[in-house]
Design a protein around this motif. Structure first.
Motif, PDB file in Angstrom:
ATOM      1  N   CYS A   1       0.748  -1.119   0.144  1.00  0.00           N
ATOM      2  CA  CYS A   1       0.398  -0.342   0.354  1.00  0.00           C
ATOM      3  C   CYS A   1       0.977   1.464  -0.351  1.00  0.00           C
ATOM      4  CB  CYS A   1      -1.085  -0.449   1.368  1.00  0.00           C
ATOM      5  SG  CYS A   1      -0.143  -0.107   2.515  1.00  0.00           S
ATOM      6  N   CYS A   2       1.960   0.923   0.084  1.00  0.00           N
ATOM      7  CA  CYS A   2       2.964   2.218  -0.193  1.00  0.00           C
ATOM      8  C   CYS A   2       3.796   2.179  -1.357  1.00  0.00           C
ATOM      9  CB  CYS A   2       3.851   2.022   1.246  1.00  0.00           C
ATOM     10  SG  CYS A   2       2.988   2.079   2.568  1.00  0.00           S
ATOM     11  N   GLY A   3       4.270   3.447  -1.708  1.00  0.00           N
ATOM     12  CA  GLY A   3       4.600   3.874  -2.896  1.00  0.00           C
ATOM     13  C   GLY A   3       6.013   4.701  -2.519  1.00  0.00           C
ATOM     14  N   SER A   4       7.075   4.152  -3.081  1.00  0.00           N
ATOM     15  CA  SER A   4       8.498   5.353  -3.429  1.00  0.00           C
ATOM     16  C   SER A   4       8.841   6.508  -4.639  1.00  0.00           C
ATOM     17  CB  SER A   4       9.979   4.589  -3.317  1.00  0.00           C
ATOM     18  OG  SER A   4       9.828   3.154  -3.993  1.00  0.00           O
ATOM     19  N   CYS A   5       9.715   7.098  -4.617  1.00  0.00           N
ATOM     20  CA  CYS A   5      10.072   7.863  -5.673  1.00  0.00           C
ATOM     21  C   CYS A   5      10.303   7.277  -7.013  1.00  0.00           C
ATOM     22  CB  CYS A   5      10.276   9.494  -5.720  1.00  0.00           C
ATOM     23  SG  CYS A   5      10.952  10.579  -6.392  1.00  0.00           S
ATOM     24  N   LEU A   6      10.435   7.375  -8.564  1.00  0.00           N
ATOM     25  CA  LEU A   6      10.408   6.293  -8.833  1.00  0.00           C
ATOM     26  C   LEU A   6      12.713   6.760  -9.385  1.00  0.00           C
ATOM     27  CD1 LEU A   6      11.403   8.734 -11.891  1.00  0.00           C
ATOM     28  CD2 LEU A   6       8.666   8.277 -11.960  1.00  0.00           C
ATOM     29  N   ILE A   7      12.865   8.068  -8.153  1.00  0.00           N
ATOM     30  CA  ILE A   7      14.853   7.905  -8.590  1.00  0.00           C
ATOM     31  C   ILE A   7      14.700   7.388  -7.377  1.00  0.00           C
ATOM     32  CG2 ILE A   7      16.347   9.969  -8.367  1.00  0.00           C
ATOM     33  CD1 ILE A   7      14.569  10.003 -10.859  1.00  0.00           C
TER      34      ILE A   7
ATOM     35  N   ASN B   1       2.441   2.879  -8.439  1.00  0.00           N
ATOM     36  CA  ASN B   1       2.296   2.235  -7.648  1.00  0.00           C
ATOM     37  C   ASN B   1       4.488   1.120  -7.966  1.00  0.00           C
ATOM     38  OD1 ASN B   1       4.188   1.424  -4.885  1.00  0.00           O
ATOM     39  ND2 ASN B   1       2.925   0.176  -4.386  1.00  0.00           N
ATOM     40  N   LYS B   2       3.692   0.223  -9.005  1.00  0.00           N
ATOM     41  CA  LYS B   2       4.193  -0.297  -9.132  1.00  0.00           C
ATOM     42  C   LYS B   2       4.804   0.401 -10.416  1.00  0.00           C
ATOM     43  CE  LYS B   2       1.224  -5.016  -8.411  1.00  0.00           C
ATOM     44  NZ  LYS B   2       0.637  -5.985  -9.208  1.00  0.00           N
ATOM     45  N   TYR B   3       4.541   0.516 -11.138  1.00  0.00           N
ATOM     46  CA  TYR B   3       5.257   2.380 -12.459  1.00  0.00           C
ATOM     47  C   TYR B   3       6.313   2.760 -11.335  1.00  0.00           C
ATOM     48  CZ  TYR B   3       5.757   5.022 -16.378  1.00  0.00           C
ATOM     49  OH  TYR B   3       5.746   5.749 -17.442  1.00  0.00           O
ATOM     50  N   CYS B   4       5.893   3.330 -10.554  1.00  0.00           N
ATOM     51  CA  CYS B   4       7.475   4.330 -10.002  1.00  0.00           C
ATOM     52  C   CYS B   4       8.435   3.335  -9.683  1.00  0.00           C
ATOM     53  CB  CYS B   4       7.033   5.002  -9.288  1.00  0.00           C
ATOM     54  SG  CYS B   4       5.892   6.121  -9.251  1.00  0.00           S
ATOM     55  N   PHE B   5       7.589   2.248  -8.954  1.00  0.00           N
ATOM     56  CA  PHE B   5       8.895   1.083  -8.164  1.00  0.00           C
ATOM     57  C   PHE B   5      10.098   0.045  -9.688  1.00  0.00           C
ATOM     58  CE2 PHE B   5      10.034  -3.449  -7.653  1.00  0.00           C
ATOM     59  CZ  PHE B   5      10.704  -2.787  -6.264  1.00  0.00           C
ATOM     60  N   TYR B   6       8.871   0.581 -10.753  1.00  0.00           N
ATOM     61  CA  TYR B   6      10.238  -0.483 -11.444  1.00  0.00           C
ATOM     62  C   TYR B   6      10.905   0.058 -12.215  1.00  0.00           C
ATOM     63  CZ  TYR B   6      10.763  -2.092 -16.459  1.00  0.00           C
ATOM     64  OH  TYR B   6      11.225  -2.195 -17.638  1.00  0.00           O
ATOM     65  N   TRP B   7      10.522   1.577 -12.763  1.00  0.00           N
ATOM     66  CA  TRP B   7      11.806   2.788 -13.054  1.00  0.00           C
ATOM     67  C   TRP B   7      12.621   2.941 -12.053  1.00  0.00           C
ATOM     68  CZ3 TRP B   7      12.634   3.194 -17.746  1.00  0.00           C
ATOM     69  CH2 TRP B   7      11.288   2.458 -18.328  1.00  0.00           C
ATOM     70  N   SER B   8      12.954   2.750 -10.366  1.00  0.00           N
ATOM     71  CA  SER B   8      13.171   3.523  -9.473  1.00  0.00           C
ATOM     72  C   SER B   8      14.081   2.391  -9.804  1.00  0.00           C
ATOM     73  CB  SER B   8      12.938   3.270  -7.974  1.00  0.00           C
ATOM     74  OG  SER B   8      11.989   1.873  -7.532  1.00  0.00           O
ATOM     75  N   ASN B   9      14.432   0.914 -10.022  1.00  0.00           N
ATOM     76  CA  ASN B   9      15.641  -0.381  -9.905  1.00  0.00           C
ATOM     77  C   ASN B   9      16.751   0.603 -10.914  1.00  0.00           C
ATOM     78  OD1 ASN B   9      14.357  -1.390  -7.540  1.00  0.00           O
ATOM     79  ND2 ASN B   9      13.196  -2.358  -9.314  1.00  0.00           N
ATOM     80  N   LYS B  10      16.191   1.591 -12.321  1.00  0.00           N
ATOM     81  CA  LYS B  10      16.994   1.834 -13.240  1.00  0.00           C
ATOM     82  C   LYS B  10      17.220   3.340 -13.597  1.00  0.00           C
ATOM     83  CE  LYS B  10      14.692  -1.471 -15.981  1.00  0.00           C
ATOM     84  NZ  LYS B  10      15.108  -1.900 -17.842  1.00  0.00           N
ATOM     85  N   ILE B  11      16.148   4.173 -12.511  1.00  0.00           N
ATOM     86  CA  ILE B  11      16.608   5.743 -12.806  1.00  0.00           C
ATOM     87  C   ILE B  11      17.302   6.211 -11.360  1.00  0.00           C
ATOM     88  CG2 ILE B  11      15.586   7.698 -13.413  1.00  0.00           C
ATOM     89  CD1 ILE B  11      13.704   6.197 -14.902  1.00  0.00           C
ATOM     90  N   THR B  12      18.101   7.369 -11.942  1.00  0.00           N
ATOM     91  CA  THR B  12      18.728   7.528 -10.641  1.00  0.00           C
ATOM     92  C   THR B  12      18.986   8.992 -10.918  1.00  0.00           C
ATOM     93  OG1 THR B  12      21.428   7.671 -11.189  1.00  0.00           O
ATOM     94  CG2 THR B  12      20.238   6.083 -10.398  1.00  0.00           C
TER      95      THR B  12
ATOM     96  N   GLU C   1      18.992  11.471 -18.190  1.00  0.00           N
ATOM     97  CA  GLU C   1      18.977  11.700 -19.533  1.00  0.00           C
ATOM     98  C   GLU C   1      19.013   9.708 -20.652  1.00  0.00           C
ATOM     99  OE1 GLU C   1      21.968  13.883 -20.937  1.00  0.00           O
ATOM    100  OE2 GLU C   1      20.812  15.906 -20.153  1.00  0.00           O
ATOM    101  N   GLN C   2      18.808   9.328 -19.860  1.00  0.00           N
ATOM    102  CA  GLN C   2      19.190   7.816 -19.997  1.00  0.00           C
ATOM    103  C   GLN C   2      17.994   6.741 -20.750  1.00  0.00           C
ATOM    104  OE1 GLN C   2      21.901   5.144 -18.602  1.00  0.00           O
ATOM    105  NE2 GLN C   2      21.599   3.051 -19.461  1.00  0.00           N
ATOM    106  N   TYR C   3      17.260   7.795 -19.742  1.00  0.00           N
ATOM    107  CA  TYR C   3      15.381   6.818 -19.788  1.00  0.00           C
ATOM    108  C   TYR C   3      14.316   7.621 -20.327  1.00  0.00           C
ATOM    109  CZ  TYR C   3      18.688   2.984 -17.846  1.00  0.00           C
ATOM    110  OH  TYR C   3      18.832   1.849 -17.311  1.00  0.00           O
ATOM    111  N   LEU C   4      15.157   9.381 -20.118  1.00  0.00           N
ATOM    112  CA  LEU C   4      13.930  10.324 -20.385  1.00  0.00           C
ATOM    113  C   LEU C   4      14.283  11.150 -21.154  1.00  0.00           C
ATOM    114  CD1 LEU C   4      13.657   9.257 -17.120  1.00  0.00           C
ATOM    115  CD2 LEU C   4      12.223  11.787 -17.124  1.00  0.00           C
TER     116      LEU C   4
END
Length: 427
Positions: A4-10, A49-60, A65-68
């Motif tokens: 039920c919790c989400g984290s930033c995609l960064i 939630n799942k969308y941000c979690f997926y990208w948080s494993n890749k985007i820092t 600029e590599q993904y966005l």
């Protein structure tokens, strides 16, 4: 990641949220103000939630600029352009992710809907009175409608019913109207407002409750408004096609109607086959019989013969069939009766036999044989004298002649139309 919790995609950002308490707009506001990130077409992200979690494993913060995609926005006040990062479904990875999340969400919704259908032990307090509602979803819906005239739609169209009711209760506890979102000073004033303004319903334009309706998960990227608009457009097009006479007849399958014999109950799909049958089985040549007849006389002849055969009377000589030697009782065996009834004398029917105007009326419903007749005397369209009706007004001879010609022209037009209709299969 909590359910039920989400984290930033960064990945290196510590911002977290509760999906139950923080609206989606707050998450988007964090992304755009803190990281200058814009998620395009957010309505196609069915699980933030799942969308941000997926990208948080890749985007820092260092590899944005590599993904966005970088975009520059020029403010209206002509100040310095502002740079943002756009995350959208133009990349194959993002597009596949969104489709997968939609499918997972749809499966989740259908499973939840099935559980709620089978649940019969709900215990929910009414939104408008102290009574607790027990049983299945229909008991809740029926009570709200029958006792308080409030409806949120058919129970089968709703999912997460308990959350839905509690969300409505939260708004009412803040003295907020469920339809217009206006806030009042107390509950009594709110109730009176909703009663007088007929606001005991939900506003279809309010997307706040879209997540509680199954229809919004049916198709990727499409809400109930899109589906309703498509349905309305289709119905409008159908009404327009009917109005201008351009219906879609692509599925029409043409079929040749049957042409019935004048003597027996045989029928054929082609006029040529019928003529051959009548000549060989009944020694009746319809072409010879009608060679010198106008179209209307041919119609009379055909109807005359059908009337007589139906009355068990020989159409050629008028002798009743029971008086014919070796008469057979059934109409199906009439050909044999006629063959034994001086067949050599049955080659001609005098004009006076079918001169009566009653034979202009079809003896057989949908008699396609009438449409196969050919007008053999085009120079004489009308065989009957033109009678000028007595209107009680004294007119001159010239005027009578004009009326006669006008009446005759109308007859010509009618005959010409009939001749066109009869130009069908005459093989």
């Amino acid at each position: 990641m909590s359910e039920c919790c989400g984290s930033c995609l960064i990945s290196d950002c510590n911002y977290t949220w509760s999906l139950d308490s923080i609206p989606q707009a707050t998450i988007l506001h964090h992304l755009i103000t803190e990281h200058k990130i814009v998620i395009a077409n957010i309505e196609t992200v069915y699980d933030v939630n799942k969308y941000c979690f997926y990208w948080s494993n890749k985007i820092t913060s260092s590899n944005l600029e590599q993904y966005l995609h970088g975009i520059n926005v020029h403010p209206k006040d002509n100040s310095e352009p502002k740079s943002y990062f756009l995350l959208n479904d133009t990349s194959n990875e993002d597009r596949v992710l969104r489709f997968r999340l939609h499918q997972e969400k749809l499966d989740e919704i259908l499973q939840q809907q099935q559980r709620e259908r089978e649940c019969t032990n709900y215990k929910i307090q009414c939104l408008f009175c102290p009574e607790y509602l027990h049983g299945d979803r229909f008991n809740i819906s029926n009570h709200l409608y029958e006792e308080h005239s409030f409806s949120y739609g058919h129970p089968d169209n709703v999912v997460y019913t308990e959350q839905f009711i509690e969300r409505l209760r939260e708004k009412m506890n803040k003295f907020e109207c469920l339809y217009c979102d206006k806030i009042f000073r107390d509950y009594k004033t709110l109730r009176e407002h909703m009663r007088k303004k007929l606001h005991k319903k939900l506003n279809p334009s309010n997307t706040e409750f879209d997540k509680f309706y199954v229809i919004n998960y049916r198709e990727f990227g499409r809400t109930w408004k899109d589906l309703e608009a498509e349905k309305e457009e289709k119905e409008t097009k159908q009404r327009y096609d009917v109005a201008i006479g351009t219906d879609d007849w692509s599925d029409w399958e043409d079929s040749n109607p049957d042409v019935d014999c004048l003597i027996c109950d045989a029928h054929y799909t082609k006029y040529a086959e019928l003529k051959s049958h009548m000549l060989q089985s009944h020694y009746f040549d319809i072409d010879t019989m009608t060679a010198k007849l106008s179209y209307y006389k041919q119609v009379k002849l055909v109807n005359y013969m059908r009337y007589k055969v139906d009355d068990d009377v020989c159409p050629f000589c008028g002798v009743p069939f029971p008086d014919i030697p070796n008469h057979l009782d059934t109409i199906r065996k009439l050909p044999e009766s006629l063959l034994r009834h001086e067949v050599h004398s049955h080659q001609f029917i005098p004009d006076e036999a079918y001169a009566d105007e009653q034979y202009l009326f079809p003896a057989l419903d949908n008699d396609f044989l009438l449409c196969c007749l050919r007008d053999n005397n085009p120079d004489n369209y009308y065989d009957h004298p033109v009678i000028i009706p007595d209107t009680g007004v004294d007119v001159t001879d010239n005027r009578k002649m004009e009326l006669s010609r006008s009446f005759e022209n109308d007859s010509l037009l009618h005959d010409s139309t009939a001749a066109d209709v009869c130009s069908c299969d005459r093989q």
